[in-house]
Design a protein around this motif. Structure first.
Motif, PDB file in Angstrom:
ATOM      1  N   VAL A 134      -2.658  75.884-108.543  1.00 57.21           N
ATOM      2  CA  VAL A 134      -3.023  76.990-109.429  1.00 57.21           C
ATOM      3  C   VAL A 134      -2.034  78.146-109.285  1.00 57.21           C
ATOM      4  O   VAL A 134      -1.680  78.545-108.174  1.00 57.21           O
ATOM      5  CB  VAL A 134      -4.465  77.469-109.140  1.00 57.21           C
ATOM      6  CG1 VAL A 134      -4.778  78.751-109.897  1.00 57.21           C
ATOM      7  CG2 VAL A 134      -5.454  76.386-109.510  1.00 57.21           C
ATOM      8  N   SER A 135      -1.583  78.650-110.405  1.00 62.37           N
ATOM      9  CA  SER A 135      -0.677  79.798-110.500  1.00 62.37           C
ATOM     10  C   SER A 135       0.704  79.551-109.903  1.00 62.37           C
ATOM     11  O   SER A 135       1.456  80.499-109.687  1.00 62.37           O
ATOM     12  CB  SER A 135      -1.293  81.042-109.845  1.00 62.37           C
ATOM     13  OG  SER A 135      -2.513  81.368-110.465  1.00 62.37           O
ATOM     14  N   LYS A 136       1.039  78.327-109.650  1.00 65.83           N
ATOM     15  CA  LYS A 136       2.372  78.001-109.133  1.00 65.83           C
ATOM     16  C   LYS A 136       3.246  77.531-110.299  1.00 65.83           C
ATOM     17  O   LYS A 136       2.780  76.853-111.204  1.00 65.83           O
ATOM     18  CB  LYS A 136       2.296  76.886-108.083  1.00 65.83           C
ATOM     19  CG  LYS A 136       1.359  77.146-106.917  1.00 65.83           C
ATOM     20  CD  LYS A 136       1.984  78.055-105.909  1.00 65.83           C
ATOM     21  CE  LYS A 136       1.321  78.121-104.600  1.00 65.83           C
ATOM     22  NZ  LYS A 136       0.123  78.722-104.328  1.00 65.83           N
ATOM     23  N   THR A 137       4.485  77.902-110.269  1.00 68.78           N
ATOM     24  CA  THR A 137       5.391  77.489-111.347  1.00 68.78           C
ATOM     25  C   THR A 137       6.360  76.403-110.907  1.00 68.78           C
ATOM     26  O   THR A 137       6.785  75.591-111.708  1.00 68.78           O
ATOM     27  CB  THR A 137       6.196  78.695-111.876  1.00 68.78           C
ATOM     28  OG1 THR A 137       6.868  79.319-110.793  1.00 68.78           O
ATOM     29  CG2 THR A 137       5.279  79.687-112.570  1.00 68.78           C
TER      30      THR A 137
END
Length: 87
Positions: free
Chosen positions: A37-40
């Motif tokens: 989650v929320s990692k690119t």
């Protein structure tokens, strides 16, 4: 309505599998929240681990569903009793 079991071990087994599935789901969800989650830029090894955890969780769910079906198939439902038997 679940009134009773022809064989109570199927209910016990389904409950055990539910607890195992719930623990596996929680572990998978925590891993997902922490690492995806929320990692690119997610490393390939993290994705592989996540896919493995998701696959195991789905296998646990499938086993749980089959066990639940077995429990229901081995239950004595309310439709088994006529009014005279219930009074």
């Amino acid at each position: 309505m679940y009134l009773g079991a022809k064989n109570s071990s199927t209910k016990t087994y389904a409950e055990k599998l539910f607890r195992e599935f719930n623990a596996k789901y929680s572990d998978t969800y925590k891993y997902y929240q922490s690492n995806i989650v929320s990692k690119t830029d997610i490393p390939e090894d993290i994705i592989v681990i996540m896919l493995g955890k998701a696959s195991e969780t789905l296998e646990n769910l499938r086993t749980l569903l089959h066990s639940t079906q077995d429990m229901l198939d081995n239950s004595i439902s309310s439709s088994t009793f006529n009014d005279e038997m219930l009074s």
